[in-house]
Scaffold this motif. Sequence first.
Motif: not given
Length: 217
Positions: A12-17, A21-29, A122-128
């Motif tokens: 329905a709308a955009a999500v972001e999470k 992991i080991k100091k790398s940032r993964f930002i999923a939108r 990252a994608v799976s958690e954003a979809l949550g």
Amino acid sequence: MTSGSSYPATIAAAVEKEIVIKKSRFIARIEPVRSVSEAEAVIAGIRKRAWDAGHNCSAMITGLRGDQARSSDDGEPSGTAGVPMLEVLLRRELTDVVAVVTRYWGGVKLGAGGLVRAYSSAVSEALGGASLLRRESLTQVTIEVAHADAGRFDNLLREWVAQHGSTLGSPLYGATAVLEAWVPAEELDRLSADLAAASGGAVLPVFGGERIVDVPV
């Protein structure tokens, strides 16, 4: 992806999470889109905003039946980012969505397996956090009632659609009130019977055409 009269869902709308992991940032939108060009515009916009990131990997699925799919590793080792992201979207049976995962490297190599897990997680958690819309081929139903009865039948329809995989449409108020609902074909007889019971046979539904309608899950 799907067969018969069922269609993949969308969001329905955009999500972001963001996950770390080991100091790398993964930002999923993840955003809902209506076309490949719209998805590409979303990717371009995120790349512009996150110009200082190491990677902006992406995956998209478009088309009513989810028949168009693309992905990009954006410089990550082949097959470690875009495809795992796409596989999450496919497993969730989604379409008309684009996912972008922006990575800011933390100085520790994750290895191929670690990257696959990171991008897919990252994608799976954003979809949550996403609100899903299922897509159904529904039939238009209108009923015409006097203004004095509009409130009662609006409430009746509101309750009915919530229990029968249907959705309300837009009412029209003129000399009378015309209420609209979109209903699965197999539920039309039930609606006719319920309206007849509620009105002593005075209110008859008029069936219109069919269209694909997004229905909240």
